[in-house]
Design a protein around this motif. Structure first.
Motif, PDB file in Angstrom:
ATOM      1  N   MET A  50       9.100  42.837 -10.596  1.00  0.00           N
ATOM      2  CA  MET A  50       7.846  43.377 -10.129  1.00  0.00           C
ATOM      3  C   MET A  50       7.705  43.186  -8.621  1.00  0.00           C
ATOM      4  N   SER A  51       8.274  42.102  -8.083  1.00  0.00           N
ATOM      5  CA  SER A  51       8.146  41.843  -6.656  1.00  0.00           C
ATOM      6  C   SER A  51       8.924  42.859  -5.833  1.00  0.00           C
ATOM      7  N   VAL A  52      10.034  43.358  -6.378  1.00  0.00           N
ATOM      8  CA  VAL A  52      10.805  44.377  -5.666  1.00  0.00           C
ATOM      9  C   VAL A  52      10.000  45.661  -5.559  1.00  0.00           C
ATOM     10  N   GLN A  53       9.354  46.051  -6.653  1.00  0.00           N
ATOM     11  CA  GLN A  53       8.549  47.268  -6.642  1.00  0.00           C
ATOM     12  C   GLN A  53       7.356  47.099  -5.698  1.00  0.00           C
ATOM     13  N   HIS A  54       6.766  45.905  -5.670  1.00  0.00           N
ATOM     14  CA  HIS A  54       5.627  45.647  -4.795  1.00  0.00           C
ATOM     15  C   HIS A  54       6.049  45.718  -3.329  1.00  0.00           C
ATOM     16  N   SER A  55       7.228  45.158  -3.002  1.00  0.00           N
ATOM     17  CA  SER A  55       7.689  45.199  -1.616  1.00  0.00           C
ATOM     18  C   SER A  55       8.076  46.621  -1.201  1.00  0.00           C
ATOM     19  N   GLU A  56       8.631  47.404  -2.148  1.00  0.00           N
ATOM     20  CA  GLU A  56       8.940  48.800  -1.843  1.00  0.00           C
ATOM     21  C   GLU A  56       7.666  49.579  -1.562  1.00  0.00           C
ATOM     22  N   SER A  57       6.620  49.295  -2.332  1.00  0.00           N
ATOM     23  CA  SER A  57       5.350  49.979  -2.143  1.00  0.00           C
ATOM     24  C   SER A  57       4.744  49.627  -0.785  1.00  0.00           C
ATOM     25  N   LYS A  58       4.793  48.356  -0.423  1.00  0.00           N
ATOM     26  CA  LYS A  58       4.265  47.937   0.883  1.00  0.00           C
ATOM     27  C   LYS A  58       5.068  48.562   2.027  1.00  0.00           C
ATOM     28  N   LEU A  59       6.378  48.605   1.880  1.00  0.00           N
ATOM     29  CA  LEU A  59       7.229  49.199   2.910  1.00  0.00           C
ATOM     30  C   LEU A  59       6.915  50.687   3.065  1.00  0.00           C
ATOM     31  N   PHE A  60       6.719  51.372   1.947  1.00  0.00           N
ATOM     32  CA  PHE A  60       6.393  52.796   2.026  1.00  0.00           C
ATOM     33  C   PHE A  60       5.030  53.006   2.679  1.00  0.00           C
ATOM     34  N   GLN A  61       4.065  52.138   2.377  1.00  0.00           N
ATOM     35  CA  GLN A  61       2.756  52.273   3.000  1.00  0.00           C
ATOM     36  C   GLN A  61       2.836  52.068   4.509  1.00  0.00           C
ATOM     37  N   VAL A  62       3.684  51.157   4.948  1.00  0.00           N
ATOM     38  CA  VAL A  62       3.861  50.941   6.383  1.00  0.00           C
ATOM     39  C   VAL A  62       4.447  52.185   7.034  1.00  0.00           C
ATOM     40  N   TYR A  94      -1.866  60.707   5.887  1.00  0.00           N
ATOM     41  CA  TYR A  94      -1.762  59.431   5.187  1.00  0.00           C
ATOM     42  C   TYR A  94      -2.056  59.585   3.693  1.00  0.00           C
ATOM     43  N   LEU A  95      -3.114  60.310   3.370  1.00  0.00           N
ATOM     44  CA  LEU A  95      -3.455  60.491   1.956  1.00  0.00           C
ATOM     45  C   LEU A  95      -2.406  61.306   1.211  1.00  0.00           C
ATOM     46  N   LEU A  96      -1.827  62.303   1.869  1.00  0.00           N
ATOM     47  CA  LEU A  96      -0.755  63.070   1.227  1.00  0.00           C
ATOM     48  C   LEU A  96       0.469  62.204   0.956  1.00  0.00           C
TER      49      LEU A  96
END
Length: 130
Positions: free
Chosen positions: A1-13, A52-54
């Protein structure tokens, strides 16, 4: 789950960076065209919000519709799981010397024709198809 969370944070950045760059380009081009300050602020807000929203919305949509990732990558694959092994090979090929007459991954034994019916039946039996 931590890998998916870090991928999500990286994509948001990265989505944030792309939205800021797009906003800067929109503001710069609008300023060069002589748009008023209030309109510049509105265009900047709209361009940032839309991009950003897209980006975040598309990523969220793909995450929700993606098939779930397997929990255990080293699970026993059972019968027929090792499809990549060569079925019907009697000899181990130790030297990967390739004959120039057979380009690519062509089986050199096929140059003399297809195997006889007994050989094909043996291959089918080894595959477990009875």
């Amino acid at each position: 789950m931590s890998v998916q969370h870090s991928e999500s944070k990286l994509f948001q950045v990265w989505a944030l960076r792309l939205a800021i760059i797009t906003t800067f380009i929109v503001v710069l081009l609008s300023w060069l065209n002589g748009v008023r300050i209030f309109d510049l602020i509105v265009r900047a807000g709209v361009s940032f919000g839309v991009i950003y929203l897209l980006m975040v919305g598309t990523y969220s949509l793909f995450e929700r519709t993606a098939p779930p990732k397997p929990e255990d990558e080293h699970s026993d694959s059972g019968r027929g799981g090792f499809i990549d092994i060569s079925v019907g090979d009697d000899q181990l090929h130790t030297s990967p010397v390739q004959d120039s007459r057979f380009p690519g991954q062509v089986d050199q034994d096929l140059s003399a024709g297809l195997p006889d019916s007994e050989r094909q039946a043996e291959i089918v039996r080894r595959m477990g198809w009875e």
